[in-house]
Design a protein around this motif. Sequence first.
Motif: not given
Length: 83
Positions: A28-36, A39-42
């Motif tokens: 998900t976009i949130r998983q990508i954000s968290k693991n890369t 900080p911003s999902t946008s």
Amino acid sequence: MSKINNQRLETVLLYIDKFIKEHDYPPTIRQISKNTGIPSTSTVSAYLWQLKAMNLLKIEPGAFRTIRMTESGRDRVKELKCS
């Protein structure tokens, strides 16, 4: 596009490839954000659309977990892993 954006695009692409290989479905976009570390999902979303425009990903808008690697994307991941 600045060098930082290129590095982040590569980080996102590599993470998506790794996640799909480990789980057989895209993150998900949130998983990508968290693991890369982005900080911003946008911002992650913007990177995904840039990767799509570069023909490295396929994305179906409005559907859940529709990120797919293209053949060009898989080739780019191989290049990044070799360098």
